[in-house]
Design an enzyme around this catalytic site. Sequence first.
Site, mmCIF file in Angstrom:
data_model
loop_
_atom_site.group_PDB
_atom_site.id
_atom_site.type_symbol
_atom_site.label_atom_id
_atom_site.label_comp_id
_atom_site.label_asym_id
_atom_site.label_seq_id
_atom_site.Cartn_x
_atom_site.Cartn_y
_atom_site.Cartn_z
ATOM 1 N N SER A 182 26.834 -3.512 -16.741
ATOM 2 C CA SER A 182 25.484 -2.494 -16.400
ATOM 3 C C SER A 182 25.919 -1.119 -16.351
ATOM 4 C CB SER A 182 24.218 -2.559 -16.373
ATOM 5 O OG SER A 182 23.118 -2.566 -16.270
ATOM 6 N N HIS B 37 24.471 -3.355 -21.425
ATOM 7 C CA HIS B 37 23.332 -2.174 -21.279
ATOM 8 C C HIS B 37 23.453 -0.877 -21.729
ATOM 9 C CE1 HIS B 37 21.905 -6.020 -18.204
ATOM 10 N NE2 HIS B 37 21.992 -6.206 -19.472
ATOM 11 N N ASP C 130 21.693 -9.748 -14.208
ATOM 12 C CA ASP C 130 21.877 -10.053 -14.902
ATOM 13 C C ASP C 130 23.294 -10.928 -15.821
ATOM 14 O OD1 ASP C 130 21.430 -11.135 -17.972
ATOM 15 O OD2 ASP C 130 21.680 -8.717 -19.029
#
Lengths: 197, 269
Positions: free
Chosen positions: A18, A45, A138
């Site tokens: 991310s 992401h 995540d």
Amino acid sequence: MEENKIITGCKVIIIGGSAGSLYALIQILPEIVKVNSFAIVIVVHRKSSDEQTLEDLLTLKSKLEVKPVEDKVPLLPNYIYIAPSNYHLLFEKEETLSLDTSEKINYSRPSIDVSFESAAEVYGSSLIGILLSGSNKDGTLGLQAIQAAGGTVVVQNPLSAEMPFMPNNAILNMTPDFILNVQEILEFILSVNSTEI
Amino acid sequence: MIEDIELETLINDVYEYYGFDFGSYSKASLKRRVNRIFHLDGFTHFHDFLSKVRTDPEYYKKMVDEITVNVTEMFRDPSFYMVLRKEILPLLGTKPFIRIWHAGCSTGEEVYSMAILLKEAGLLHKSILYATDVNATVLETAKKGIFPLRMIKDYADNYRDSGGQQDFSNFYIANYGFAKFNEDLAEKMVFSQHNLVSDNSFNEFDLILCRNVLIYFDNKLQQRVINLFDDSLAILGFLALGTKETIKYSISTSKYKQIEKEKIWRKIK
Ligand SMILES: C[S@@+](CC[C@H](N)C(=O)[O-])C[C@H]1O[C@@H](n2cnc3c(N)ncnc32)[C@H](O)[C@@H]1O
């Protein structure tokens, strides 16, 4: 950590990240001239408005071909696949990729957990999961699933990550096979499948 | 995660008891959806879940609603609507009558977006929009044309990015957290239940939209559905799919010509 373990029989390396992971990817991927018969799948992401940026950047910089991900595209060795924004990326037993627009998980679509778990189901011990920089939790459950299915788990050394939260969260909740900085991740990827036993 | 064998049993039972065939849905997604509802509803043993599905038709219906993914938005992928507006509608506008089918319309946001485009192009009065879905619950919402107000800002942005020039608030009335879209937009809409797995063609269309539905189907079912659309499209009609979907694994692409970079194909023979 098993520093000298050489991984063989790998079919897929899946990389999640991310915030701050783009920096790591841009240092790693262009240096990979050739891989030994596995596919690289990237789940990061990003905003839908950045949709093309990562593809374009990698297509420009990488020696490996970036295959655009469409629903049910066959997953072939020696290509890079990038999860499109706004879809979860899943793996089918027929060795194709499929997409899903269901709810965000961990505020994210694509979610790294979703893709890691799905890849673990199909590829088991032939899978390597790498988790990079990020500021979200995540990825941890996904790495646990990969490990439980017999795959190999690599986490970026939080000290080398722009955003240490994500790799840290993984390390707090599981024992990765390797904790590596960016340069070491590159060397690791190059070593995969290099010596068949 | 539930086991593959458990999923297979559920698929067989649902087919046997209710005649609905999930056998050709994409397994990875279907398994996650079933797993989700199984845990959300507090089951711990799969056989309890199975017997609930078998014996309680209400629960079965709820389960189907939950495992079909209904996420949608207005003017999803604005560049797609831009091409509709600039390239496709002017071509359709030369016809005396325009027949459109939204297959897998979910709660209807896509259908209202289309009605707005048609209205702005001065074509709504001679159009008819058939909107179908397998899920009866989403169709009820779609018929009402009432969407959450908190989404409207994003929709207004999408609308503008698709080339829309009006004040988006012209199209609805805001009330208690909801936006009720103007009734004249809905006048040409016909909603009905239609199952792409088993139902057949029911009319001939100039434009068929089936966006983000095929991703839930395996190659074989995708092939069936694309052929169903082929049977339902007039010559020189258009087929529009989701941004990551393709017809290329399903039908001879020599019958179709792709429009620009969008997932829109024109039937040329
Ligand atoms: C993700 S929504 C797509 C909504 C809209 N077209 C869009 O792109 O925003 C998918 C829809 O397909 C519907 N669907 C799933 N299986 C179907 C089937 N067998 N026949 C018809 N519709 C189906 C679901 O109920 C759901 O509403």
